[in-house]
Write a protein that holds these residues in place. Structure first.
Motif, PDB file in Angstrom:
ATOM      1  N   ILE A   1      48.029  62.095 -16.229  1.00  0.00           N
ATOM      2  CA  ILE A   1      48.953  62.754 -17.167  1.00  0.00           C
ATOM      3  C   ILE A   1      49.847  63.692 -16.374  1.00  0.00           C
ATOM      4  O   ILE A   1      49.568  64.020 -15.222  1.00  0.00           O
ATOM      5  N   TYR A   2      50.954  64.110 -16.992  1.00  0.00           N
ATOM      6  CA  TYR A   2      51.813  65.098 -16.348  1.00  0.00           C
ATOM      7  C   TYR A   2      52.337  66.074 -17.390  1.00  0.00           C
ATOM      8  O   TYR A   2      52.385  65.773 -18.578  1.00  0.00           O
ATOM      9  N   THR A   3      52.682  67.264 -16.926  1.00  0.00           N
ATOM     10  CA  THR A   3      53.177  68.285 -17.828  1.00  0.00           C
ATOM     11  C   THR A   3      54.447  68.883 -17.272  1.00  0.00           C
ATOM     12  O   THR A   3      54.500  69.275 -16.105  1.00  0.00           O
ATOM     13  N   ASP A   4      55.518  68.884 -18.092  1.00  0.00           N
ATOM     14  CA  ASP A   4      56.769  69.528 -17.678  1.00  0.00           C
ATOM     15  C   ASP A   4      56.840  70.899 -18.317  1.00  0.00           C
ATOM     16  O   ASP A   4      56.996  71.015 -19.536  1.00  0.00           O
TER      17      ASP A   4
ATOM     18  N   PRO B   1      54.272  69.627 -24.097  1.00  0.00           N
ATOM     19  CA  PRO B   1      52.942  69.024 -24.194  1.00  0.00           C
ATOM     20  C   PRO B   1      52.749  68.026 -23.052  1.00  0.00           C
ATOM     21  O   PRO B   1      53.716  67.441 -22.564  1.00  0.00           O
ATOM     22  N   SER B   2      51.491  67.845 -22.655  1.00  0.00           N
ATOM     23  CA  SER B   2      51.217  66.882 -21.582  1.00  0.00           C
ATOM     24  C   SER B   2      51.470  65.460 -22.080  1.00  0.00           C
ATOM     25  O   SER B   2      51.320  65.173 -23.262  1.00  0.00           O
ATOM     26  N   LYS B   3      51.884  64.594 -21.126  1.00  0.00           N
ATOM     27  CA  LYS B   3      52.174  63.210 -21.495  1.00  0.00           C
ATOM     28  C   LYS B   3      51.446  62.254 -20.555  1.00  0.00           C
ATOM     29  O   LYS B   3      51.132  62.608 -19.418  1.00  0.00           O
ATOM     30  N   VAL B   4      51.241  61.023 -21.032  1.00  0.00           N
ATOM     31  CA  VAL B   4      50.617  59.993 -20.220  1.00  0.00           C
ATOM     32  C   VAL B   4      51.600  59.581 -19.118  1.00  0.00           C
ATOM     33  O   VAL B   4      52.811  59.519 -19.349  1.00  0.00           O
ATOM     34  N   THR B   5      51.061  59.327 -17.958  1.00  0.00           N
ATOM     35  CA  THR B   5      51.927  59.002 -16.822  1.00  0.00           C
ATOM     36  C   THR B   5      52.815  57.771 -17.085  1.00  0.00           C
ATOM     37  O   THR B   5      52.474  56.916 -17.895  1.00  0.00           O
ATOM     38  N   ARG B   6      53.965  57.749 -16.398  1.00  0.00           N
ATOM     39  CA  ARG B   6      54.836  56.579 -16.509  1.00  0.00           C
ATOM     40  C   ARG B   6      54.694  55.691 -15.255  1.00  0.00           C
ATOM     41  O   ARG B   6      55.397  54.712 -15.084  1.00  0.00           O
ATOM     42  N   ASP B   7      53.772  56.142 -14.406  1.00  0.00           N
ATOM     43  CA  ASP B   7      53.575  55.429 -13.139  1.00  0.00           C
ATOM     44  C   ASP B   7      52.663  54.216 -13.342  1.00  0.00           C
ATOM     45  O   ASP B   7      51.464  54.351 -13.589  1.00  0.00           O
TER      46      ASP B   7
END
Lengths: 229, 132, 278
Positions: free
Chosen positions: B64-67, B71-77
């Motif tokens: 996950i990543y957080t900007d 809110p945290s989001k699931v990775t796009r990688d």
């Protein structure tokens, strides 16, 4: 941080606390688990200066208790600390009169959260609702620490659910909590630290998440081990 | 969400496991928002510090990543997600194989059974199979 | 100071209902008694003077005229005063014990107030003194009322127009509650205050040490009383060798009472801060 160091306490010849030491940190929920017997309430009372201790020392953020401590540490005993004839609004007014850390906004928020009414008379409330008023009065203080004595004891299942929700809500936020219980299952996954108490001594204090990770044991497993020993 | 928590293993690892499954199966899409630490603690009745720890580790794993304050989001990688899938498949296989091995059943006998069971399971919930 | 006043206000509100009930009982019984005595006196006068058997002068030669002092010594007047006295003495104990005894233990809240615990002590003390003074004040107002009532009902020939001051001074009971001189007022209420403070300290001993505390409390009260009466006893026993003039005695006893008050307050503060238990 609340530090309880080598605390001893007897009632007459009966030793209730024989040598109690533990530390409760801010931002953590510390649970005093006592399988049987007394002692848990006495510890909380002693921290709050409501009962004298015979030996040892209790420090709150490094200092002994003073009257200012009551603004910073909120205690929620197992019975309500207001007069039965009061309405909730009278209790609010009383708190507002004496505590600078009383947060009226949060108090009203809690009122909605617990579905209580300002006009409710305290002695007309059910046991569960009384406990909620009690919790409310403690939680509405802008205190760094909150001590709760058996908040789940003897109340209905829906009230329990509501009260459990308090622990995960922003109402606790980064405050330190000390809670006592004789029934750990209710809050097994809610707590950070467990302190097992029996016959006036601490059998073990540990972080359950760590015990699960390192030894693959549940809190009940640990309880069983130390009590049997 | 529903999660049966095992009292004997660390809750934060169980959470990570849960999220891995959700992400690997696509139930949580790439870039999808995940619940806040407090929301999740509230729904599952677990300690917010525990959720915090799980999120921190997932962030370190790149799941996950957080900007900023978002809110945290699931990775796009996609490589990360692919890796998670492989990891989960590997775990499941290892578990399966070790069970089979203790029962001392030869692999040839297992293949047809495996296929049969897989079909039956898929038949039970046809759309579940479609999603894969 | 602000917290003390808030607590005082709170204590007064808490007791007000019971207090007004007590006042209502005291003064309605007194009023009824006053009317009863007025009407029985009038009936008596009527019977004796019926058909000109007696002139008012002849009647008065044999009987007293009717005035305030006719009601002072009646049971209907004194028993209500006794109720008031007993009620307020019980309140001295009740004001502390109810905080522990109630189903909802208010003492937790009181002891956890972010203010000096002595404020609780002073608030309770002041509440009692206020209730005592108020009761006495109301009694005085009612005396005026009784005098008026007597003036309305008793014809002037049969009336003894004794002033309230005279009536009070000549009655030993009322004289204690309402001293005629300011100095004796201070002595009476000063001693009363000291007594309440000593009893409070004894109560706190009990609340701090439970069963043994009862003993400590009793000893403390007895010790205070002995200390207080010591000069009088010594004077009595050693009349020949040691004689103090009245004002010397007064100064000595005042000093002792002040000493007892100070020691009691310090002891109470220590007990409240370090020994008392919920």
């Amino acid at each position: 941080m609340i530090e309880v160091k080598n605390v001893k306490k007897s009632y007459g010849r009966k030793a209730v606390l024989r040598d109690i030491s533990f530390t409760a940190k801010k931002g953590e929920i510390t649970c005093l688990i006592g399988v049987n017997g007394v002692g848990k309430t006495t510890i909380l009372n002693a921290i709050m200066g409501l009962t004298p201790i015979d030996g040892g020392e209790i420090l709150i953020d490094g200092k002994k208790l003073t009257k200012e401590t009551y603004e910073k540490v909120a205690y929620i005993p197992d019975s309500i600390t207001m007069l039965p004839s009061m309405r909730i609004k009278d209790a609010f007014a009383f708190m507002n009169d004496f505590y600078t850390s009383w947060n009226e906004k949060r108090a009203n928020e809690l009122l909605t959260f617990f579905k209580l009414n300002l006009e409710d008379k305290i002695n007309s409330l059910s046991k569960g609702n009384k406990m909620k008023v009690n919790l409310l009065l403690g939680l509405a203080l802008d205190a760094d620490f909150i001590l709760m004595d058996e908040p789940f004891s003897g109340i209905d299942v829906f009230s329990r659910e509501q009260i459990t929700k308090v622990f995960t809500s922003h109402l606790i936020e980064d405050r330190g909590v000390i809670i006592t219980t004789h029934d750990i299952q209710e809050i097994e996954h809610l707590i950070d630290q467990a302190v097992i108490l029996d016959n006036g001594i601490i059998l073990k204090s540990f972080y359950p998440e760590k015990i699960r990770e390192e030894e693959g044991k549940s809190i009940i497993d640990v309880l069983r081990e130390v009590i049997d020993r | 969400m529903k999660l049966n928590i095992d009292n004997r293993s660390p809750v934060y690892l169980q959470l990570i496991e849960y999220f891995k499954e959700q992400i690997a199966s696509g139930k949580l899409a790439m870039g999808e928002e995940i619940p806040s630490r407090r929301e999740l603690a509230r729904t599952l009745n677990i300690n917010p510090n525990t959720v915090q720890r799980a999120y921190r580790e997932m962030e370190e794993m790149g799941l996950i990543y957080t900007d900023g304050n978002m809110p945290s989001k699931v990775t796009r990688d996609e490589t990360v997600i692919k890796k998670v899938r492989e990891e989960l498949v590997q775990d499941a296989l290892e578990h399966f194989v070790s069970t089979i091995k203790t029962l001392q059943i030869p692999l040839e006998d297992v293949y047809p059974l495996l296929e049969k069971t897989y079909r039956e399971k898929n038949g039970d919930k046809a759309d579940g199979g479609e999603a894969k | 100071m602000k917290n003390y006043l808030k607590l005082l206000n709170f204590e007064i509100n808490r007791f007000s209902k019971l207090y007004f009930l007590m006042l209502a009982i005291i003064f309605s019984v007194q009023l009824i008694s006053v009317f009863y005595h007025i009407f029985s006196y009038l009936a008596f006068v009527k019977m004796e003077t019926k058909g000109g058997r007696m002139t008012p002068e002849q009647f008065l030669a044999e009987h007293f005229p009717f005035g305030l002092s006719n009601v002072f010594y009646t049971r209907g007047f004194l028993i209500p005063i006794l109720i008031g006295v007993v009620g307020l003495i019980l309140y001295v104990f009740f004001i502390w014990y109810r905080d522990w005894m109630a189903r909802n233990t208010f003492i937790y809240r009181l002891l956890m107030l972010p203010t000096s615990r002595m404020n609780i002590f002073y608030a309770k003390l002041s509440a009692i003194m206020l209730f005592v003074l108020t009761t006495v004040g109301i009694q005085l107002i009612f005396l005026v009322l009784y005098k008026k009532i007597i003036e309305w009902f008793i014809p002037v020939v049969y009336r003894d127009d004794l002033s309230i001051t005279m009536a009070v001074v000549t009655s030993p009971y009322l004289n204690t509650i309402v001293p005629a001189h300011l100095s004796s007022f201070f002595v009476a209420y000063g001693l009363g205050l000291a007594a309440v403070i000593v009893v409070f300290t004894a109560i706190l001993f009990e609340r701090s040490f439970q069963l043994v505390g009862i003993l400590y409390g009793l000893l403390y009260a007895v010790f205070s009383f002995v200390l207080f009466s010591l000069p009088l006893v010594v004077q009595l026993l050693m009349f020949e060798t040691l004689y103090l003039y009245a004002d010397e005695m007064f100064i000595l006893m005042t000093a002792i009472v002040i000493g007892i008050i100070v020691v009691s307050l310090l002891t109470s503060r220590y007990l409240l801060n370090h020994k008392v238990s919920v």
